[in-house]
Write a protein that holds these residues in place. Structure first.
Motif, PDB file in Angstrom:
ATOM      1  N   TYR A   1      -5.208  -4.573  -6.885  1.00  0.00           N
ATOM      2  CA  TYR A   1      -3.409  -4.502  -7.039  1.00  0.00           C
ATOM      3  C   TYR A   1      -3.208  -6.530  -7.718  1.00  0.00           C
ATOM      4  O   TYR A   1      -2.704  -6.588  -7.933  1.00  0.00           O
ATOM      5  N   PHE A   2      -3.764  -7.832  -7.229  1.00  0.00           N
ATOM      6  CA  PHE A   2      -3.715  -8.946  -8.175  1.00  0.00           C
ATOM      7  C   PHE A   2      -3.792  -8.834  -8.987  1.00  0.00           C
ATOM      8  O   PHE A   2      -3.328  -9.446 -10.254  1.00  0.00           O
ATOM      9  N   ASP A   3      -5.278  -8.632  -9.458  1.00  0.00           N
ATOM     10  CA  ASP A   3      -5.655  -8.214 -10.497  1.00  0.00           C
ATOM     11  C   ASP A   3      -5.022  -7.054 -11.507  1.00  0.00           C
ATOM     12  O   ASP A   3      -5.081  -7.837 -13.011  1.00  0.00           O
ATOM     13  N   ALA A   4      -4.431  -6.165 -11.071  1.00  0.00           N
ATOM     14  CA  ALA A   4      -3.395  -5.207 -12.056  1.00  0.00           C
ATOM     15  C   ALA A   4      -2.122  -5.654 -12.606  1.00  0.00           C
ATOM     16  O   ALA A   4      -1.777  -6.044 -13.780  1.00  0.00           O
ATOM     17  N   ILE A   5      -2.037  -6.508 -11.015  1.00  0.00           N
ATOM     18  CA  ILE A   5      -0.669  -7.711 -11.186  1.00  0.00           C
ATOM     19  C   ILE A   5      -0.713  -8.720 -12.384  1.00  0.00           C
ATOM     20  O   ILE A   5      -0.061  -8.586 -13.180  1.00  0.00           O
TER      21      ILE A   5
ATOM     22  N   ARG B   1       0.953  -1.037   0.017  1.00  0.00           N
ATOM     23  CA  ARG B   1       0.354  -0.085   0.405  1.00  0.00           C
ATOM     24  C   ARG B   1       0.852   0.895  -0.065  1.00  0.00           C
ATOM     25  O   ARG B   1       0.658   1.770   0.474  1.00  0.00           O
ATOM     26  N   ILE B   2       1.749   1.487  -0.612  1.00  0.00           N
ATOM     27  CA  ILE B   2       2.872   2.043  -1.406  1.00  0.00           C
ATOM     28  C   ILE B   2       2.174   3.603  -1.929  1.00  0.00           C
ATOM     29  O   ILE B   2       1.591   3.013  -2.922  1.00  0.00           O
ATOM     30  N   ASP B   3       1.392   4.563  -1.822  1.00  0.00           N
ATOM     31  CA  ASP B   3       1.316   4.732  -2.567  1.00  0.00           C
ATOM     32  C   ASP B   3       2.647   6.100  -3.220  1.00  0.00           C
ATOM     33  O   ASP B   3       2.752   7.275  -3.297  1.00  0.00           O
TER      34      ASP B   3
ATOM     35  N   LYS C   1     -10.723  -5.439  -0.910  1.00  0.00           N
ATOM     36  CA  LYS C   1     -11.494  -3.850  -2.056  1.00  0.00           C
ATOM     37  C   LYS C   1      -9.791  -3.757  -2.381  1.00  0.00           C
ATOM     38  O   LYS C   1      -9.521  -4.247  -3.695  1.00  0.00           O
ATOM     39  N   ASN C   2      -8.929  -3.323  -1.750  1.00  0.00           N
ATOM     40  CA  ASN C   2      -7.971  -2.752  -2.220  1.00  0.00           C
ATOM     41  C   ASN C   2      -6.749  -4.347  -2.214  1.00  0.00           C
ATOM     42  O   ASN C   2      -5.655  -4.093  -3.554  1.00  0.00           O
ATOM     43  N   HIS C   3      -6.906  -5.518  -1.855  1.00  0.00           N
ATOM     44  CA  HIS C   3      -5.642  -6.688  -2.296  1.00  0.00           C
ATOM     45  C   HIS C   3      -6.122  -6.864  -3.927  1.00  0.00           C
ATOM     46  O   HIS C   3      -5.723  -7.351  -4.880  1.00  0.00           O
TER      47      HIS C   3
END
Length: 364
Positions: free
Chosen positions: A273-277, A198-200, A268-270
């Motif tokens: 992340y995994f969808d984009a990866i 979660r680094i912005d 939701k945040n994770h």
């Protein structure tokens, strides 16, 4: 036994030394020219809606913007380059050098605004609390940054910073899941994807972006596009079976966790992340040639007390389209952002993280 050369022995060839001396003269002359041009136009700089005013008093904002505009004028003439639209590959190495010097100097100005999170700069409580170094101090910071970079290049044996290389490079702005590259056109990829911490990253580079003149709406759009951004998008992706058992099990554990917002915000945040990866890895698979290689550096992490085994997740994701893991090596990461979060002690997850280098080969 290796003997150290005597102090009088030159560390570099005379040719390299001559290049370095020419660079000192050239860089010094360009630095002084940039400062002179900034001094000429400082009174005409419009700072009415300048994003730097977020942190700086008007006189400081005017000087920093004058320096930035002066670099533009020295290297690009009267036509201002819009870095959000222009072809970055056409920007001269010399201009990039001075922008980096400007960035480094500007961060020193913001030093008093750092927070416990090293990626964030605090916003002043009101306009009176904004910082305001004088023009002389700002010019000195810039010139010092230039000299430090020249000295650093010389010490590292990089005495040809400004010499254009013969091979053409391309710098493109695009999502990693939508590359402007033809199918099977790449021999090898080397990358370090954002870790799931979660680094912005947009916030982390906000000083440089605002110094380039990026407007707030563009900045917000960029922030939402970043992999791992803490912002939540309206459309939440669903779990894909090709993410692998480790990833799916990890997400299920987050959903069941008793910590506040685990089943809502953090899940939701994770998922984002995994969808984009995964979509980014699919895009690499599209563009890498059969037999080509992909080297990735990833780091594990924890959600509360749940281990996020990111190296294994990447391995399982790439299994879905037939990549072979030829080699991997782990490295202990001594410094992480998790170490500054005191709440981590509650879950006993302050242990050092492991970075892993993964060397894949695309077999088909």
């Amino acid at each position: 036994m290796i003997r150290r050369p005597p102090r009088s022995t030159p560390l570099y060839s005379s040719a390299a030394s001559d290049v370095y001396k020419r660079q000192v003269l050239e860089f010094g002359a360009l630095s002084r020219k940039i400062v002179r041009e900034a001094e000429k136009q400082i009174e005409n700089v419009d700072i009415g809606s300048d994003p730097l005013s977020l942190w700086l008093k008007p006189e400081s904002t005017r000087m920093w913007r004058a320096l930035e505009q002066s670099i533009q004028q020295v290297f690009f003439g009267k036509t201002r380059v819009d870095f959000t639209k222009s072809d970055l590959s056409e920007i001269p190495e010399s201009a990039a050098f001075f922008y980096i010097a400007l960035f480094r100097a500007f961060r020193k100005t913001l030093g008093n605004l750092t927070s416990s999170n090293p990626t964030w700069f605090k916003e002043p409580e009101d306009k009176r609390s904004r910082i305001g170094p004088g023009s002389g101090k700002i010019k000195q910071l810039f010139e010092n940054a230039v000299q430090e970079m020249i000295a650093s290049d010389n010490q590292n044996g990089c005495a040809q910073t400004l010499q254009r290389v013969s091979n053409k490079s391309l710098i493109a702005r695009c999502p990693s899941w939508d590359l402007p590259l033809e199918r099977h056109s790449i021999d090898a990829v080397i990358a370090s994807p954002p870790y799931c911490t979660r680094i912005d990253y947009a916030i982390a580079t906000k000083p440089e972006l605002l110094l380039l003149g990026v407007k707030e709406e563009y900045f917000l759009g960029l922030r939402n596009l970043m992999i791992g951004s803490p912002t939540i998008k309206p459309l939440i992706p669903e779990i894909h079976e090709d993410w692998g058992n480790t990833c799916i099990s990890f997400l299920a554990d987050i959903q069941k966790h008793t910590a506040k917002a685990s089943a809502t915000y953090y899940l939701k945040n994770h998922l984002q992340y995994f969808d984009a990866i995964y979509r980014s890895l699919c895009e690499l698979d599209r563009t890498i040639k059969p037999g080509g290689h992909c080297t990735l550096v990833v780091q594990d992490s924890f959600y509360k007390d749940i281990h996020n085994n990111l190296p294994t997740i990447f391995h399982e994701m790439t299994n879905s389209f037939g990549w072979k893991l030829n080699w991997s090596k782990e490295f202990r990461s001594g410094r992480t952002l998790a170490q500054i979060n005191g709440a981590r002690k509650k879950y006993g997850t302050i242990a050092k993280r492991t970075e892993t280098t993964l060397l894949f080969q695309k077999e088909r």
